[in-house]
Design a protein around this motif. Structure first.
Motif, PDB file in Angstrom:
ATOM      1  N   GLY A 152       0.907  -1.127  -0.035  1.00 16.60           N
ATOM      2  CA  GLY A 152      -0.221   0.109  -0.007  1.00 16.60           C
ATOM      3  C   GLY A 152       0.716   1.335  -0.019  1.00 16.60           C
ATOM      4  N   GLY A 153       1.914   1.252   0.713  1.00 12.54           N
ATOM      5  CA  GLY A 153       2.667   2.350   0.761  1.00 12.54           C
ATOM      6  C   GLY A 153       3.562   2.615  -0.601  1.00 12.54           C
ATOM      7  N   PHE A 154       3.735   1.505  -1.263  1.00 11.37           N
ATOM      8  CA  PHE A 154       4.477   1.795  -2.687  1.00 11.37           C
ATOM      9  C   PHE A 154       3.395   2.288  -3.541  1.00 11.37           C
ATOM     10  CE2 PHE A 154       5.327   0.087  -6.759  1.00 11.37           C
ATOM     11  CZ  PHE A 154       6.391   0.455  -7.096  1.00 11.37           C
ATOM     12  N   GLU A 155       2.512   1.946  -3.598  1.00 12.89           N
ATOM     13  CA  GLU A 155       1.271   2.207  -4.621  1.00 12.89           C
ATOM     14  C   GLU A 155       1.033   3.943  -4.232  1.00 12.89           C
ATOM     15  OE1 GLU A 155      -2.162  -0.016  -3.988  1.00 12.89           O
ATOM     16  OE2 GLU A 155      -1.034  -1.614  -5.165  1.00 12.89           O
ATOM     17  N   LEU A 156       0.933   4.400  -2.785  1.00 13.67           N
ATOM     18  CA  LEU A 156       0.851   5.800  -2.547  1.00 13.67           C
ATOM     19  C   LEU A 156       2.084   6.693  -2.868  1.00 13.67           C
ATOM     20  CD1 LEU A 156      -0.791   5.585   0.884  1.00 13.67           C
ATOM     21  CD2 LEU A 156      -2.066   6.054  -1.187  1.00 13.67           C
ATOM     22  N   PHE A 157       3.260   6.133  -2.845  1.00 16.89           N
ATOM     23  CA  PHE A 157       4.535   6.789  -2.964  1.00 16.89           C
ATOM     24  C   PHE A 157       4.373   6.839  -4.581  1.00 16.89           C
ATOM     25  CE2 PHE A 157       9.052   6.179  -4.217  1.00 16.89           C
ATOM     26  CZ  PHE A 157       9.622   7.343  -3.823  1.00 16.89           C
ATOM     27  N   VAL A 158       4.411   5.735  -5.478  1.00 15.42           N
ATOM     28  CA  VAL A 158       4.133   5.886  -6.774  1.00 15.42           C
ATOM     29  C   VAL A 158       3.160   7.121  -7.239  1.00 15.42           C
ATOM     30  CG1 VAL A 158       3.821   4.704  -9.004  1.00 15.42           C
ATOM     31  CG2 VAL A 158       5.311   3.777  -7.311  1.00 15.42           C
ATOM     32  N   GLU A 159       2.051   6.807  -6.729  1.00 14.80           N
ATOM     33  CA  GLU A 159       1.017   7.872  -7.036  1.00 14.80           C
ATOM     34  C   GLU A 159       1.252   9.270  -6.841  1.00 14.80           C
ATOM     35  OE1 GLU A 159      -3.422   8.623  -5.538  1.00 14.80           O
ATOM     36  OE2 GLU A 159      -3.017   6.613  -6.112  1.00 14.80           O
ATOM     37  N   GLU A 160       2.149   9.485  -5.860  1.00 13.81           N
ATOM     38  CA  GLU A 160       2.577  10.815  -5.378  1.00 13.81           C
ATOM     39  C   GLU A 160       3.762  11.201  -6.381  1.00 13.81           C
ATOM     40  OE1 GLU A 160       5.290  12.752  -1.923  1.00 13.81           O
ATOM     41  OE2 GLU A 160       3.696  11.604  -1.287  1.00 13.81           O
ATOM     42  N   LYS A 161       4.612  10.572  -6.732  1.00 11.83           N
ATOM     43  CA  LYS A 161       5.960  10.858  -7.522  1.00 11.83           C
ATOM     44  C   LYS A 161       5.532  10.726  -8.939  1.00 11.83           C
ATOM     45  CE  LYS A 161       8.126  11.569  -3.671  1.00 11.83           C
ATOM     46  NZ  LYS A 161       8.500  13.010  -3.293  1.00 11.83           N
ATOM     47  N   VAL A 162       4.911   9.747  -9.405  1.00 11.57           N
ATOM     48  CA  VAL A 162       4.728   9.461 -10.869  1.00 11.57           C
ATOM     49  C   VAL A 162       3.754   9.788 -11.644  1.00 11.57           C
ATOM     50  CG1 VAL A 162       5.062   7.655 -12.553  1.00 11.57           C
ATOM     51  CG2 VAL A 162       6.451   7.499 -10.627  1.00 11.57           C
ATOM     52  N   VAL A 163       3.820  10.756 -12.554  1.00 12.72           N
ATOM     53  CA  VAL A 163       2.783  11.293 -13.473  1.00 12.72           C
ATOM     54  C   VAL A 163       2.714  10.681 -14.820  1.00 12.72           C
ATOM     55  CG1 VAL A 163       1.582  13.367 -14.126  1.00 12.72           C
ATOM     56  CG2 VAL A 163       2.879  13.404 -12.145  1.00 12.72           C
ATOM     57  N   PRO A 164       2.126   9.574 -15.136  1.00 14.62           N
ATOM     58  CA  PRO A 164       1.964   9.078 -16.553  1.00 14.62           C
ATOM     59  C   PRO A 164       1.247  10.216 -17.352  1.00 14.62           C
ATOM     60  CG  PRO A 164       0.767   7.560 -14.996  1.00 14.62           C
ATOM     61  CD  PRO A 164       1.162   9.040 -14.285  1.00 14.62           C
ATOM     62  N   LEU A 165       1.782  10.400 -18.673  1.00 12.89           N
ATOM     63  CA  LEU A 165       1.396  11.385 -19.680  1.00 12.89           C
ATOM     64  C   LEU A 165       1.095  10.524 -21.114  1.00 12.89           C
ATOM     65  CD1 LEU A 165       3.847  14.197 -19.085  1.00 12.89           C
ATOM     66  CD2 LEU A 165       1.657  14.193 -18.298  1.00 12.89           C
ATOM     67  N   ALA A 166      -0.268  10.868 -21.437  1.00  7.36           N
ATOM     68  CA  ALA A 166      -0.349  10.054 -22.641  1.00  7.36           C
ATOM     69  C   ALA A 166       0.142  10.993 -23.876  1.00  7.36           C
ATOM     70  CB  ALA A 166      -1.956   9.828 -22.905  1.00  7.36           C
ATOM     71  N   GLY A 167       0.895  10.487 -24.497  1.00  8.21           N
ATOM     72  CA  GLY A 167       1.436  11.089 -25.742  1.00  8.21           C
ATOM     73  C   GLY A 167       2.359  10.285 -26.537  1.00  8.21           C
ATOM     74  N   ASP A 168       3.008  11.145 -27.569  1.00 12.48           N
ATOM     75  CA  ASP A 168       4.004  10.460 -28.342  1.00 12.48           C
ATOM     76  C   ASP A 168       5.013  11.456 -28.757  1.00 12.48           C
ATOM     77  OD1 ASP A 168       5.570   8.872 -30.269  1.00 12.48           O
ATOM     78  OD2 ASP A 168       3.623   7.703 -30.537  1.00 12.48           O
ATOM     79  N   VAL A 169       6.248  11.205 -29.030  1.00 10.22           N
ATOM     80  CA  VAL A 169       7.087  12.256 -29.381  1.00 10.22           C
ATOM     81  C   VAL A 169       6.985  12.317 -30.823  1.00 10.22           C
ATOM     82  CG1 VAL A 169       8.736  11.843 -27.399  1.00 10.22           C
ATOM     83  CG2 VAL A 169       9.039  10.561 -29.567  1.00 10.22           C
ATOM     84  N   VAL A 170       6.680  11.488 -31.657  1.00  8.05           N
ATOM     85  CA  VAL A 170       6.176  11.625 -33.219  1.00  8.05           C
ATOM     86  C   VAL A 170       5.242  12.869 -33.428  1.00  8.05           C
ATOM     87  CG1 VAL A 170       7.116   9.427 -33.567  1.00  8.05           C
ATOM     88  CG2 VAL A 170       4.519  10.139 -33.589  1.00  8.05           C
ATOM     89  N   PHE A 171       4.358  13.409 -32.442  1.00  7.87           N
ATOM     90  CA  PHE A 171       3.356  14.243 -32.584  1.00  7.87           C
ATOM     91  C   PHE A 171       3.817  15.677 -32.305  1.00  7.87           C
ATOM     92  CE2 PHE A 171       0.574  10.431 -31.889  1.00  7.87           C
ATOM     93  CZ  PHE A 171       0.357  10.173 -33.064  1.00  7.87           C
ATOM     94  N   GLU A 172       3.396  16.635 -32.899  1.00 11.03           N
ATOM     95  CA  GLU A 172       3.668  17.914 -32.396  1.00 11.03           C
ATOM     96  C   GLU A 172       3.442  18.048 -31.165  1.00 11.03           C
ATOM     97  OE1 GLU A 172       2.157  22.724 -33.596  1.00 11.03           O
ATOM     98  OE2 GLU A 172       1.935  21.035 -34.901  1.00 11.03           O
ATOM     99  N   ASN A 173       4.083  18.894 -30.182  1.00  9.09           N
ATOM    100  CA  ASN A 173       3.921  19.118 -28.782  1.00  9.09           C
ATOM    101  C   ASN A 173       3.710  17.777 -28.118  1.00  9.09           C
ATOM    102  OD1 ASN A 173       4.286  21.898 -28.845  1.00  9.09           O
ATOM    103  ND2 ASN A 173       1.926  21.970 -29.406  1.00  9.09           N
ATOM    104  N   MET A 174       4.228  16.604 -28.723  1.00 10.58           N
ATOM    105  CA  MET A 174       4.412  15.298 -28.007  1.00 10.58           C
ATOM    106  C   MET A 174       2.883  14.926 -27.873  1.00 10.58           C
ATOM    107  SD  MET A 174       7.449  15.613 -25.116  1.00 10.58           S
ATOM    108  CE  MET A 174       6.527  16.974 -24.271  1.00 10.58           C
ATOM    109  N   GLY A 175       1.935  15.425 -28.488  1.00 17.57           N
ATOM    110  CA  GLY A 175       0.588  14.995 -28.492  1.00 17.57           C
ATOM    111  C   GLY A 175      -0.173  15.664 -27.347  1.00 17.57           C
ATOM    112  N   LEU A 176       0.530  16.476 -26.483  1.00 18.00           N
ATOM    113  CA  LEU A 176      -0.182  16.937 -25.238  1.00 18.00           C
ATOM    114  C   LEU A 176      -0.820  18.321 -25.668  1.00 18.00           C
ATOM    115  CD1 LEU A 176       3.011  16.586 -23.114  1.00 18.00           C
ATOM    116  CD2 LEU A 176       0.817  14.964 -23.189  1.00 18.00           C
TER     117      LEU A 176
END
Length: 137
Positions: free
Chosen positions: A85-109
């Motif tokens: 549980g602590g690991f999941e909270l730690f990752v949720e606090e620190k890691v931010v997934p972004l849906a995108g791709d470097v092949v698109f303009e502005n990385m698709g963001l």
């Protein structure tokens, strides 16, 4: 890089990441997930790690990061240290997934997310690569 007796001063390198936000492309790849794990393990005081991954939306990006990065065996030391549980909270606090791709303009963001990254990110690590082996070199 700081050298001490001909070798890198690991403590100073780890200290450099304290309080910083990092954007990493290619985090689902072999080297990318090692980098994410190493940063989280040696410098848990990193502010945020933004992971740009190929995905259709935020939910899919989160699922992909979990399946291909944080739920892998590589993260077993962090899971032991924090507990499940602590690991999941730690990752949720620190890691931010972004849906995108470097092949698109502005990385698709979209514009608001780009502005957030421009204001937040201190370090960019580009480890993105194509998975199409028929592309031109």
């Amino acid at each position: 890089m700081v050298m001490v007796d001909g070798s890198l001063d690991a403590e100073k390198i780890a200290g450099y990441f304290k309080g910083k936000s990092i954007l990493i492309t290619g985090a689902t790849g072999f080297l990318g997930k090692i980098l994410v794990e190493k940063i989280l393990r040696v410098q848990p005081d990193v502010r945020r790690i933004y992971l740009l991954v190929r995905a259709m939306d935020a939910h899919s990006a989160k699922q992909r990061v979990e399946a291909e990065v944080t739920d892998t065996e590589l993260f077993c030391l962090l899971k032991e240290k924090h507990g499940k549980g602590g690991f999941e909270l730690f990752v949720e606090e620190k890691v931010v997934p972004l849906a995108g791709d470097v092949v698109f303009e502005n990385m698709g963001l979209d514009a608001p997310r780009l502005e957030e990254l421009a204001n937040e990110v201190d370090i960019i690590v580009n480890g993105a690569a194509t998975t199409n082996f028929y592309e031109r070199i």
